[in-house]
Design a protein around this motif. Structure first.
Motif, PDB file in Angstrom:
ATOM      1  N   PRO A   1       8.859  -8.753   8.476  1.00  7.20           N
ATOM      2  CA  PRO A   1      10.017  -8.608   7.587  1.00  7.20           C
ATOM      3  C   PRO A   1       9.747  -9.042   6.143  1.00  7.20           C
ATOM      4  N   ASN A   2      10.717  -8.755   5.284  1.00  8.78           N
ATOM      5  CA  ASN A   2      10.640  -9.163   3.878  1.00  8.78           C
ATOM      6  C   ASN A   2      10.469 -10.667   3.760  1.00  8.78           C
ATOM      7  N   ASN A   3       9.667 -11.075   2.803  1.00  7.11           N
ATOM      8  CA  ASN A   3       9.477 -12.484   2.441  1.00  7.11           C
ATOM      9  C   ASN A   3       8.665 -13.278   3.475  1.00  7.11           C
ATOM     10  N   ALA A   4       8.212 -12.614   4.545  1.00  6.34           N
ATOM     11  CA  ALA A   4       7.418 -13.331   5.545  1.00  6.34           C
ATOM     12  C   ALA A   4       5.935 -13.198   5.215  1.00  6.34           C
TER      13      ALA A   4
ATOM     14  N   GLU B   1       3.405  -9.976  -0.753  1.00  5.69           N
ATOM     15  CA  GLU B   1       4.059 -10.889  -1.687  1.00  5.69           C
ATOM     16  C   GLU B   1       5.087 -10.064  -2.457  1.00  5.69           C
ATOM     17  N   GLU B   2       5.810 -10.690  -3.366  1.00  9.32           N
ATOM     18  CA  GLU B   2       6.760  -9.952  -4.200  1.00  9.32           C
ATOM     19  C   GLU B   2       5.934  -9.189  -5.243  1.00  9.32           C
ATOM     20  N   ALA B   3       5.571  -7.958  -4.888  1.00 11.08           N
ATOM     21  CA  ALA B   3       4.575  -7.229  -5.687  1.00 11.08           C
ATOM     22  C   ALA B   3       5.063  -6.944  -7.107  1.00 11.08           C
TER      23      ALA B   3
HETATM   24  C1  NAG Z   1      13.496 -12.584  -0.328  1.00 13.81           C
HETATM   25  O1  NAG Z   1      13.311 -13.272  -1.538  1.00 13.81           O
HETATM   26  C2  NAG Z   1      14.048 -12.735  -2.621  1.00 13.81           C
HETATM   27  C3  NAG Z   1      13.621 -13.448  -3.889  1.00 13.81           C
HETATM   28  O2  NAG Z   1      13.514 -14.820  -3.700  1.00 13.81           O
HETATM   29  C4  NAG Z   1      15.539 -12.883  -2.330  1.00 13.81           C
HETATM   30  O3  NAG Z   1      16.277 -12.320  -3.367  1.00 13.81           O
HETATM   31  C5  NAG Z   1      15.839 -12.139  -1.035  1.00 13.81           C
HETATM   32  O4  NAG Z   1      17.192 -12.327  -0.685  1.00 13.81           O
HETATM   33  C6  NAG Z   1      14.952 -12.614   0.101  1.00 13.81           C
HETATM   34  N1  NAG Z   1      15.145 -11.750   1.257  1.00 13.81           N
HETATM   35  C7  NAG Z   1      15.209 -12.193   2.505  1.00 13.81           C
HETATM   36  C8  NAG Z   1      15.379 -11.166   3.574  1.00 13.81           C
HETATM   37  O5  NAG Z   1      15.092 -13.389   2.779  1.00 13.81           O
END
Ligand code: NAG
Ligand code: NAG
Ligand code: NAG
Length: 305
Positions: A249-252, A290-292
Motif C-alpha cells: 500500500p501507499n506509504n509502506a 517513496e513519495e516520488a
Molecule cells: C501518505 O503520506 C502522505 C504524505 O505524508 C499523506 O498525505 C497520506 O495521507 C498518506 N497516505 C496513507 C494511506 O497513509
C-alpha cells in the motif's frame, strides 16, 4: 482524431497479447530492490526546483528529503534542459561518480491530471522500427530535446567511458524516458538502462515488442495507479514488458516480496487488472518506493501541456 475517454472506458475490446504471467514469474532480489530504490531518487530529484532550475555543476539535493542516497553519492548536473521547450520537456543529465553512472532524468509534468482529462493520444511514426507507432505527445517531447541531449550525452560519456547510461523518469517523465532510451540504444548507447516509474503506455504492440527486445527495461506500476492504465488498450496501446508490479500500500516500505514481475505487453495480473482508471484516485501514483514527486509542493509552477 479525438476519443471520448468515457466511451472508451466502457468498451471491452482488448488488443495485444495476454500472457499467463505465472509461467514466467521471477523473483526480485534485495540487490534489485536496492537499485529500484536508488534510481527513483533521481526521478524524485527532478521535481525539486533547486535541481531543475540549476546550472551544470549543481549538486543534486531534495528539500522533501526523498533523495538521500543521491545526495550522499554527490551526483551533479552535467546538463540541464529544464524550462527550455514549449512542451515542458524538463530534466537533466547527472553524473554519479560514486556509482559510475550517467543518469538522464526526465521530470514528470506538473499537469498530469490535465493531460489525462484532455486525453486524445494520437499516434505518430517514430521511425524506430517497422510498423511501430508512438504516442505523439511523448515522442514530440523527446524529439524536441533529442539533438542537444544526444550531443551532451556523447560528450559526457566520452569523459567517463566506463560509466553506464541510466534513463529515469516518473509519470509522464517515465513515458518520455522510455522513448528516449529506445532511441538512444540505436544511437551509440546500446546498453542504456531504463527505470520507468508509473509510466503511461507509450505505443502500439510493434513498438512495445521492439523496446522489450532491447532489454534492460525496468517498468514499475503500483496497485491501482490510473496513469499506467493510459492510453487505453482499446486505443491500441500496450506496455513494455516486464512490469514490476508493486503490491504494497501507499506509504509502506516496499520489500522484495511486494513486487511481482509480470511478462507480456498486456497482463491482467498487474496494474492493468485493477479496473478502469479512476481519475480521482491518484494516491498510488505518488508512492513508488517513496513519495516520488514529494518536491511538487506549493509554490511550484503548474504548466499546462
Ligand atoms: C501518505 O503520506 C502522505 C504524505 O505524508 C499523506 O498525505 C497520506 O495521507 C498518506 N497516505 C496513507 C494511506 O497513509
Ligand atoms: C522559465 O522561463 C520563463 C521565461 O523564460 C521565466 O520567466 C521563468 O522564470 C523560468 N522558470 C524557471 C523555473 O526557471
Ligand atoms: C553520439 O554518438 C553516437 C555513437 O558514437 C553517434 O552515432 C551519434 O551521431 C552521436 N550524436 C551526436 C549528436 O553527437
Amino acid at each position: 482524431m479525438r476519443f471520448s475517454l468515457l466511451a472508451l472506458l466502457s468498451a471491452t475490446t482488448v488488443l495485444g497479447t495476454a500472457v499467463p504471467s505465472h509461467l514466467q514469474s521471477r523473483d526480485v532480489s534485495n540487490d534489485d530492490l536496492n537499485q529500484f530504490k536508488y534510481w527513483v531518487e533521481f526521478a524524485a530529484a527532478s521535481y525539486c526546483h533547486d535541481n531543475y532550475a540549476s546550472k551544470a555543476g549543481h549538486k543534486l539535493s531534495c528539500w522533501a528529503g526523498n533523495c538521500p542516497q543521491v545526495e550522499k553519492a554527490g551526483a551533479t548536473i552535467a546538463y540541464d534542459f529544464s524550462n527550455t521547450t514549449a512542451t515542458d520537456t524538463s530534466g537533466f543529465i547527472a553524473v554519479d561518480t560514486t556509482n559510475k553512472a550517467i543518469v538522464l532524468t526526465f521530470r514528470g509534468s506538473y499537469s498530469v491530471r490535465n493531460w489525462i482529462s484532455d486525453a486524445a493520444f494520437p499516434y505518430t511514426d517514430p521511425d524506430l522500427c517497422t510498423g511501430c507507432q508512438a504516442e505523439l505527445g511523448f515522442w514530440s517531447s523527446w524529439k524536441l530535446v533529442r539533438d542537444p541531449i544526444t550531443k551532451a550525452l556523447n560528450s559526457t560519456a566520452a569523459q567517463h567511458p566506463d560509466y553506464e547510461l541510466v534513463v529515469v523518469g516518473h509519470s509522464l517523465g517515465a513515458a518520455v524516458a522510455t522513448l528516449a532510451a529506445a532511441d538512444l540504444r540505436g544511437r551509440g548507447h546500446p546498453s542504456a538502462k531504463l527505470y520507468a516509474y508509473a509510466s503511461p503506455r507509450v505505443g502500439n504492440p510493434a513498438l512495445a515488442k521492439y523496446i522489450t527486445a532491447q532489454k534492460n527495461n525496468f517498468r514499475f506500476s503500483h496497485t491501482n495507479d490510473p496513469v499506467p492504465k493510459l492510453p487505453l488498450l482499446t486505443m491500441g496501446y500496450v506496455h513494455v514488458s516486464p512490469e514490476y508490479y508493486i503490491k504494497s500500500p501507499n506509504n509502506a516500505t516496499v520489500r522484495a516480496g511486494d513486487i511481482e514481475v509480470l511478462e507480456g505487453d498486456v497482463n491482467f495480473d498487474g496494474n492493468t487488472g485493477t479496473g478502469v482508471p479512476e481519475l480521482t484516485a491518484f494516491s498510488a501514483h505518488h508512492w513508488y518506493f517513496e513519495e516520488a514527486d514529494g518536491c511538487k509542493g506549493s509554490g511550484l509552477p503548474f504548466k499546462r501541456v
